[in-house]
Write a protein that holds these residues in place. Structure first.
Motif, PDB file in Angstrom:
ATOM      1  N   TRP A  57       0.974  -1.219   0.024  1.00 38.21           N
ATOM      2  CA  TRP A  57      -0.157  -0.071  -0.099  1.00 38.21           C
ATOM      3  C   TRP A  57       0.797   1.186  -0.041  1.00 38.21           C
ATOM      4  O   TRP A  57       1.915   1.143   0.767  1.00 38.21           O
ATOM      5  N   GLN A  58       0.547   2.203  -0.814  1.00 36.54           N
ATOM      6  CA  GLN A  58       1.239   3.141  -0.781  1.00 36.54           C
ATOM      7  C   GLN A  58       0.465   4.572  -1.165  1.00 36.54           C
ATOM      8  O   GLN A  58      -0.266   4.591  -2.086  1.00 36.54           O
ATOM      9  N   ARG A  59       0.991   5.825  -0.747  1.00 41.66           N
ATOM     10  CA  ARG A  59       0.274   7.067  -1.257  1.00 41.66           C
ATOM     11  C   ARG A  59       1.068   7.588  -2.446  1.00 41.66           C
ATOM     12  O   ARG A  59       2.377   7.629  -2.340  1.00 41.66           O
ATOM     13  N   VAL A  60       0.389   8.046  -3.416  1.00 39.54           N
ATOM     14  CA  VAL A  60       1.179   8.621  -4.563  1.00 39.54           C
ATOM     15  C   VAL A  60       0.946  10.012  -4.480  1.00 39.54           C
ATOM     16  O   VAL A  60      -0.530  10.382  -4.618  1.00 39.54           O
ATOM     17  N   ARG A  61       1.849  10.927  -4.495  1.00 40.09           N
ATOM     18  CA  ARG A  61       1.594  12.406  -4.877  1.00 40.09           C
ATOM     19  C   ARG A  61       1.669  12.881  -6.307  1.00 40.09           C
ATOM     20  O   ARG A  61       2.500  12.076  -7.037  1.00 40.09           O
ATOM     21  N   LEU A  62       0.592  13.518  -6.687  1.00 40.55           N
ATOM     22  CA  LEU A  62       0.341  13.651  -8.127  1.00 40.55           C
ATOM     23  C   LEU A  62       0.715  15.211  -8.369  1.00 40.55           C
ATOM     24  O   LEU A  62       0.507  15.869  -7.484  1.00 40.55           O
TER      25      LEU A  62
END
Length: 508
Positions: free
Chosen positions: A503-508
């Motif tokens: 699981w990971q957060r992706v900064r866009l």
């Protein structure tokens, strides 16, 4: 003492404040006022800085709050999407890919490896979900799952939205990667999750009798299984046949061992008392519905021509699959084609030259074997034998094809053996998975009914009598090495996802 004299003494004892000595040097004159102004300016700057820091902290806190809100929406969108994919009608999408274009890169978000910015992203969007609706296929209709209804976008709260941007399935690792993007009040956050994805192999298509899509050669034998008492072993030994060319075209459901209607399905595959068979020799279910395999063309590897002597082939380490092209395999005596898959899978493709021929002929005790030398059991999907033309398989005597997947959509297997031939002690001549036009076993006795095994010249091949012979086919219990092919057959596979792998957060 006079007042005048006293005043003089007083003046002598006090400094005169008009004396230049009391006023200091000329360079120090006027310092107090600038100092006071400077200190005041510093105080103003400090005050403004304090206000700006406080405002910045307030803005940062607000941004963090908004970013946290968009992250919460992304996680909520992920949860909703996974819940949708748990439904059977949508679970059929879990082995198919969906990957939109990232506007910042002009390419897909994930690419085949399921990772951001890893160099394998495509310039065109991938969408295997949009038009996939298997609900009209006969075998899917038996399940009553209906059409996929997966919603890629959704709203949360008054100003929050989420969108599924990409999903990639890796059949070798049995892993799915899902990326969801969320937005709230101008703040955008993405969440990527990798999950274990496995097919529920219940009712796995171990034996499929049907022609592929767009078959230019439609024959009366397409989809026929004339089993005549031969064994089909294993819990994955499920049979899918074409009702219209069976002995009972009225059948539309399925029957397992012991079911009340089982005798009707055994009759349909020419393995009932009318065929001289007194017992049920099929361990799996029998399905009266047609599947239509259509496997894409692979590489045409090293041309081996005709293999008519003992030969050893091997997979190459580091390659996903090693390809060979063959014209024929014609073995006799104790000749053996040994395929070593220790270092990698192997695929044999028959040259599709339009010539009607015997693709595989085995006599005496000859064999085609998938082996490993590292102590691990061979996997059925690591040896794939594929013929896209008119290439028949004829097995005589006590021969064997072991640990192989065979796809022969335009011709049949003729079981003319008189006993088992595969190593390991099972009563088998083939151990593997067969997707083939037809399987025709020799008669038990000449008096029993015929299904007209004729070749194109009109010669009748159904003249061999093997009274009571049962040696046949065993489908392996481990079929995970074939998961990548299920998307090409329209089998109603119900995929399930398990634990979270990443699981990971992706900064866009």
């Amino acid at each position: 003492m006079s007042k005048k004299f006293s005043a003089s003494l007083f003046r002598i004892g006090r400094q005169n404040y008009l004396d230049p000595k009391c006023l200091g040097s000329s360079s120090e004159q006027g310092f107090a006022l600038p100092l006071a102004l400077g200190l005041g300016f510093v105080m103003v700057i400090l005050g403004m800085s304090t206000i700006m820091v406080a405002q910045s902290d307030r803005t940062s806190a607000f941004n963090r709050k908004q970013a946290g809100a968009s992250l919460a929406i992304a996680e909520g969108g992920m949860a909703r999407s996974l819940a949708q994919l748990a439904a059977p009608n949508n679970a059929v999408l879990l082995n198919r890919n969906f990957d939109t274009i990232n506007p910042k890169t002009g390419k897909t978000y994930l690419g085949p490896d399921g990772m951001f910015n890893n160099g394998d992203e495509e310039a065109s969007a991938i969408d295997e979900w949009a038009t996939y609706d298997p609900s009209n296929q006969p075998c899917h209709q038996q399940k009553n799952w209906g059409s996929p209804t997966f919603a890629k976008t959704g709203a949360m709260g008054k100003t929050g939205t989420y969108t599924v941007k990409a999903y990639r399935f890796n059949p070798q690792k049995q892993k799915g990667t899902l990326f969801v993007e969320a937005s709230k009040d101008g703040k955008t956050t993405g969440v990527q999750i990798s999950i274990a994805v496995k097919s529920d192999v219940q009712d796995f298509p171990g034996i499929v009798l049907a022609e592929p899509r767009g078959n230019p050669k439609s024959t009366s034998l397409a989809g026929v299984l004339a089993l005549r008492g031969r064994d089909i072993q294993g819990s994955n030994g499920n049979v899918y046949f074409r009702p219209s060319t069976s002995a009972d075209p009225s059948l539309t459901e399925s029957a397992g061992p012991g079911d009340l209607n089982r005798s009707n399905y055994l009759n349909a595959i020419w393995s009932s008392t009318l065929d001289g068979v007194s017992e049920d020799t099929v361990q799996g279910k029998i399905f009266a519905c047609m599947l239509t395999p259509n496997i894409p063309i692979g590489e045409m590897g090293t041309d081996l021509g005709t293999i008519d002597d003992s030969t050893t082939l091997a997979g190459v380490a580091g390659k996903s699959r090693t390809y060979f092209t063959v014209d024929r395999i014609d073995l006799s005596g104790d000749e053996t084609l040994t395929v070593d898959t220790t270092h990698g899978p192997v695929q044999l493709e028959f040259a599709n030259d339009g010539v009607y021929k015997y693709g595989i002929t085995l006599r005496d005790t000859s064999k085609i074997l998938n082996v490993r030398t590292d102590g691990q059991p061979p996997r059925v999907g690591d040896l794939r034998i594929i013929a896209r033309g008119n290439d028949r398989i004829n097995l005589y005597d006590q021969t064997c094809i072991q640990n192989a997947f065979l796809w022969f959509p335009y011709d049949e297997l003729r079981l003319l053996t008189n006993g088992p031939g595969c190593p390991g002690g099972q009563n088998t001549n083939i151990e593997g998975v067969l997707w083939i036009e037809a399987i025709l076993s020799s008669k038990n006795e000449a008096i029993h009914r015929d299904v007209e095994y004729f070749d194109r010249s009109g010669q009748d091949y159904d003249t061999t009598t093997k009274s009571g012979e049962k040696s046949g086919i065993a489908v392996p219990e481990d079929v995970t090495s074939l998961m990548d092919l299920l998307k090409y057959i329209d089998w109603p596979a119900r995929y399930r996802f398990g634990g979270v792998l990443q699981w990971q957060r992706v900064r866009l």
